[in-house]
Design a protein around this motif. Structure first.
Motif: not given
Length: 293
Positions: A191-198, A210-225, A242-244
């Motif tokens: 998803p790119g810098d500051a984006g949410a991973i599906p 890139g050359a600078a530090g980046e972030t991503r976020t990860l929400a709780i999963p959508g389904a078990a498994g 990555i912040t979970v």
């Protein structure tokens, strides 16, 4: 009732011409497309929710001022009939399904709202003129199942699922397929810098920084498994933090840092204390830490 012990004089009729009770205060004209409403009374065909096509009127039935069922209309339920088309037709439309537009007009899917199936085009006479075989529409056991499905009552949403092994809680084939596809691994776009991973299906997210530090976020999963592999694919110098939404292990770590290309962490969606969470099932080089409360 009991089974027969002798011949039975069973009444029979061909079902080509049938009498239908007409809705209150309406006129059905001879040669028109006829439907019934949810109460089972006949009325002029149209693109109206809840109607079910019944055939072509063999003559006029005028129930003006009459109550429901005060008059009957004879309806022909087999054969080919010539009707106007609200859709612009070409020879390529021969064999296509058509749907009710009004009591003398049919249309292709996409040109009506309710998709009330009334037959198949057998000949295109002109751009807005065609012969329609109504028989296929009347051989169905349930026309309503054709709504939103021009191919007929065989859509995955219309097929129930017998699950003797109790492997799924889904009731239809389509729902079970959707459940299975969610766990089929795919390449998930970064998803790119500051984006949410599906978090809706299994797969690999290949992170590019890139050359600078980046972030991503990860929400709780959508389904078990669901199994999610996060890899540091391209590293141009910056780390990816990555912040979970919840802790990913018993230690309580909720932050994943990838600082070199090749580092990979694998997370699996599980249920803990009745809630879906991620748990680390594999880690090659990623740094885990706890941020916040």
């Amino acid at each position: 009732m009991t089974v027969l012990a002798q011949d039975r004089n069973t009444q029979r009729r061909d079902g080509i011409l049938v009498a239908l009770l007409v809705i209150t205060n309406d006129i059905i004209y001879g040669g028109s497309l006829v439907a019934v409403n949810a109460a089972g009374y006949a009325l002029p065909g149209g693109d109206t929710a809840g109607l079910i096509f019944q055939g072509v009127a063999d003559g006029r039935a005028d129930n003006t001022g009459g109550a429901d069922g005060a008059k009957s209309v004879i309806v022909r339920r087999r054969g080919e009939f010539r009707f106007a088309s609200a859709s612009n037709l070409t020879q390529a439309n021969v064999g296509d399904a058509v749907f009710l537009e009004d009591d003398q007009t049919v249309a292709l899917a996409g040109d009506v709202d309710q998709d009330i199936y009334c037959g198949v085009i057998t000949e295109v006479v002109g751009a807005n003129d065609c012969w329609v075989d109504i028989t296929p529409a009347l051989q169905q056991t349930d026309v309503a199942t054709h709504i939103a499905d021009v191919a007929g009552a065989h859509a995955a949403t219309a097929i129930s699922l017998a699950d003797a092994g109790e492997l799924t809680a889904q009731a239809t084939v389509e729902a079970a397929i959707a459940e299975l596809l969610a766990t089929r691994p795919v390449l998930i776009a970064d998803p790119g810098d500051a984006g949410a991973i599906p978090v809706t299906r299994s797969g690999n997210v290949a992170i590019t920084t890139g050359a600078a530090g980046e972030t991503r976020t990860l929400a709780i999963p959508g389904a078990a498994g669901i199994e999610l592999a996060i890899s540091h694919d391209v590293d141009d110098g910056g780390d990816c933090v990555i912040t979970v939404a919840e802790a990913v292990n018993e230690t309580g770590n909720n932050t994943i840092t990838l600082d070199d290309a090749g580092e990979t962490i694998v997370l699996t969606a599980v249920q803990v204390a009745g809630a879906l969470v991620w748990r680390v099932t594999g880690n090659d080089g990623a740094t885990l830490s706890t941020v916040g409360g």
